[in-house]
Design an enzyme around this catalytic site. Sequence first.
Site, mmCIF file in Angstrom:
data_model
loop_
_atom_site.group_PDB
_atom_site.id
_atom_site.type_symbol
_atom_site.label_atom_id
_atom_site.label_comp_id
_atom_site.label_asym_id
_atom_site.label_seq_id
_atom_site.Cartn_x
_atom_site.Cartn_y
_atom_site.Cartn_z
ATOM 1 N N ASN A 182 0.642 -0.998 0.024
ATOM 2 C CA ASN A 182 0.355 -0.035 -0.170
ATOM 3 C C ASN A 182 0.501 1.111 -0.250
ATOM 4 O OD1 ASN A 182 -1.947 -1.756 0.411
ATOM 5 N ND2 ASN A 182 -2.245 -1.610 2.247
ATOM 6 N N ALA B 34 -4.698 3.082 6.247
ATOM 7 C CA ALA B 34 -4.753 4.289 6.964
ATOM 8 C C ALA B 34 -3.331 5.069 7.230
ATOM 9 C CB ALA B 34 -5.151 5.135 8.124
ATOM 10 N N ASP C 222 -0.642 3.341 6.262
ATOM 11 C CA ASP C 222 0.841 2.897 5.200
ATOM 12 C C ASP C 222 0.156 4.199 4.681
ATOM 13 O OD1 ASP C 222 0.396 0.418 6.453
ATOM 14 O OD2 ASP C 222 -0.712 0.149 4.872
#
Length: 309
Positions: free
Chosen positions: A31, A253, A255
Amino acid sequence: MRVACIGECMVEFAQSHDSLFRRGFGGDTLNTALYLARLGVDVSYVTALGDDPLSEAMLASWRAEGIKTDEVLRLQGRVPGLYMIERDVHGERSFLYWRDRAPARELFDRADDAALERLSRFDWLYFSGISLSLYGETARARLRELLAAARKRGGRVAFDGNYRPRGWSDVQAARRAFNDILPLVDLALPTLEDEQALFGDADAPAVLARLKAAGIKEIVVKRGAQGCLIEAEGAAFDVPPPKVVQPVDTTAAGDSFNAGYVAARINGASPHDAAGAGHRLAAAVIMSPGAVIPREAMPPERPRMRGQS
């Protein structure tokens, strides 16, 4: 500046509406790599995959996002891990995993010396506590050798202390692995809840004090809606988010915050302004289901650089 993100990508099934799930690909360091690429950073993803159609689809999706895949190890006859995300009425998520034989676990057991030599020449190496949980003792020793070699060449190491208890045999094993790696970290990006669960820290200042004692020069403690507490450049300060929103899904969030922060620092922003960039990206990410938001949902503004008005 070249960044290598090290870890695991899995097949993701994220809950959407009416108890239906949609398939995607995700993992904490993947991510971050994806959002770094969207922010214009030269980023490579470093993992091991199988030779199956899902692994091929993963690689194609990463390349479509601008992530380089030259350092991905392929293992014959293997398939990637899988995880499922379920969300409660407040947008908080829980995970179920099927990943015991995921090829990513064998990355540092299988990687040859030439691959590690190439990785040591990146400007930044980024990984997480989840990355650490994948590897055995011998593999973690090879990772530490890689980090030391990269730093000797002037590279920097960023570490997000993502702690997931189910990835470890017990809390003592996780603490040992974290403590072994911390002296090789330049930028720490922990989450307060994880540090409290793993080390029993009372609050964010206690996290700062412990990581500073380990020799880390730049520390960003993420605290969700409360923003972050930073120790950098000889000072400690809070950076609140620009606004508090009701999340749809908090997946990625942290990441995405890390991607916004690291990209801004690479581009010359101060730690304070880099935290603002991280907050803006994370606020956009939590307003969509799943780890990866549509490109059109990315925040339009660029981080303000040091010295700009």
